[in-house]
Enzyme design. Structure first.
Site, PDB file in Angstrom:
ATOM      1  N   HIS A  54       0.835  -1.198   0.000  1.00 39.75           N
ATOM      2  CA  HIS A  54       0.000   0.000   0.000  1.00 39.75           C
ATOM      3  C   HIS A  54       0.870   1.249   0.000  1.00 39.75           C
ATOM      4  O   HIS A  54       1.983   1.263   0.525  1.00 39.75           O
ATOM      5  CB  HIS A  54      -0.926   0.003   1.206  1.00 39.75           C
ATOM      6  CG  HIS A  54      -2.048  -0.977   1.079  1.00 39.75           C
ATOM      7  ND1 HIS A  54      -3.124  -1.000   1.934  1.00 39.75           N
ATOM      8  CD2 HIS A  54      -2.279  -1.974   0.180  1.00 39.75           C
ATOM      9  CE1 HIS A  54      -3.959  -1.957   1.582  1.00 39.75           C
ATOM     10  NE2 HIS A  54      -3.455  -2.565   0.521  1.00 39.75           N
ATOM     11  N   GLU A  56       0.740   4.028   1.607  1.00 41.50           N
ATOM     12  CA  GLU A  56       1.132   4.616   2.900  1.00 41.50           C
ATOM     13  C   GLU A  56       2.413   3.970   3.417  1.00 41.50           C
ATOM     14  O   GLU A  56       3.307   4.648   3.924  1.00 41.50           O
ATOM     15  CB  GLU A  56       0.005   4.439   3.930  1.00 41.50           C
ATOM     16  CG  GLU A  56      -1.295   5.137   3.566  1.00 41.50           C
ATOM     17  CD  GLU A  56      -2.257   4.282   2.763  1.00 41.50           C
ATOM     18  OE1 GLU A  56      -3.438   4.662   2.667  1.00 41.50           O
ATOM     19  OE2 GLU A  56      -1.842   3.232   2.213  1.00 41.50           O
ATOM     20  N   CYS A  85      -6.389   1.985   5.101  1.00 38.05           N
ATOM     21  CA  CYS A  85      -7.051   0.782   5.619  1.00 38.05           C
ATOM     22  C   CYS A  85      -6.601   0.599   7.081  1.00 38.05           C
ATOM     23  O   CYS A  85      -5.719   1.300   7.571  1.00 38.05           O
ATOM     24  CB  CYS A  85      -6.686  -0.442   4.779  1.00 38.05           C
ATOM     25  SG  CYS A  85      -4.972  -1.003   4.974  1.00 38.05           S
ATOM     26  N   CYS A  88      -2.773  -0.160   7.475  1.00 33.87           N
ATOM     27  CA  CYS A  88      -1.940   1.014   7.198  1.00 33.87           C
ATOM     28  C   CYS A  88      -2.064   2.050   8.321  1.00 33.87           C
ATOM     29  O   CYS A  88      -1.084   2.672   8.712  1.00 33.87           O
ATOM     30  CB  CYS A  88      -2.314   1.634   5.849  1.00 33.87           C
ATOM     31  SG  CYS A  88      -1.739   0.645   4.453  1.00 33.87           S
TER      32      CYS A  88
END
Length: 196
Positions: A54, A56, A85, A88
């Site tokens: 992801h 992040e 999410c 994260c």
């Protein structure tokens, strides 16, 4: 290019209530160092999810490699197409605890699965509790992103139909998510008493 294509920005950051087909998360960032009353821009750009990672987490890896001076204060601002999410949000909260000299502001175009899942709202609450300032993007934020991160060929940003209404709707939803749970229970009780 360090600037995002216009169509890419407009497609991925549009704050639709039902954003079908938008599976990637884009993150535009600005990193500044505070020097007394002034601040110095150190870097800006954008990232997107990579296969299996992801965006992040990609950014946290990127900034951790900087070896930030613990004696200086830093401010990072993100503009993201989706809110983080749960996993994260946990990574970001842990990162912020490891870097007390760093502040993070996150402006989000849309809330990620906050309609039907319990984990993502809890992740946002933990992130907020860890000190991250989180908000929904408004016209002003889109205007800033357009002029800072987008290859706009000097065209003025024009908002789409529903931008303001969707921002207000999402901001209310985020505010409800971030309310302490006892306040939510108090509100439910008050609504019951009022017959609402």
């Amino acid at each position: 290019s360090i600037l995002m294509q216009r169509k890419l920005f407009l497609y991925n950051f549009r704050n639709l209530r039902k954003a079908k087909g938008r599976r990637e998360t884009y993150l535009c960032y600005v990193v500044k160092r505070r020097d007394s009353a002034t601040s110095c821009s150190l870097d800006f750009g954008y990232l997107r999810n990579q296969m299996g990672c992801h965006v992040e987490v990609l950014f946290l890896r990127y900034i951790a490699a900087w070896d930030l001076d613990p004696g200086r204060c830093y401010r990072i601002t993100w503009f993201t197409s989706w809110s983080p999410c749960y996993d994260c949000a946990q990574h970001i909260a842990s990162f912020l605890r490891s870097y007390p000299n760093l502040t993070l502001r996150i402006f989000m175009a849309r809330l990620y699965f906050c309609e039907d899942r319990k984990a993502e709202p809890e992740g946002l609450r933990r992130l907020h509790k860890a000190g991250a300032q989180i908000a929904i993007m408004t016209f002003k934020d889109y205007f800033y992103c357009w002029n800072t991160f987008v290859e706009n060929r000097e065209q003025t940003f024009k908002g789409w139909e529903g931008l303001h209404e969707n921002s207000v709707h999402l901001a209310r939803k985020l505010r409800r998510i971030l309310l302490p749970l006892y306040e939510v229970d108090d509100l439910r009780d008050a609504f019951k008493i009022l017959g609402l």
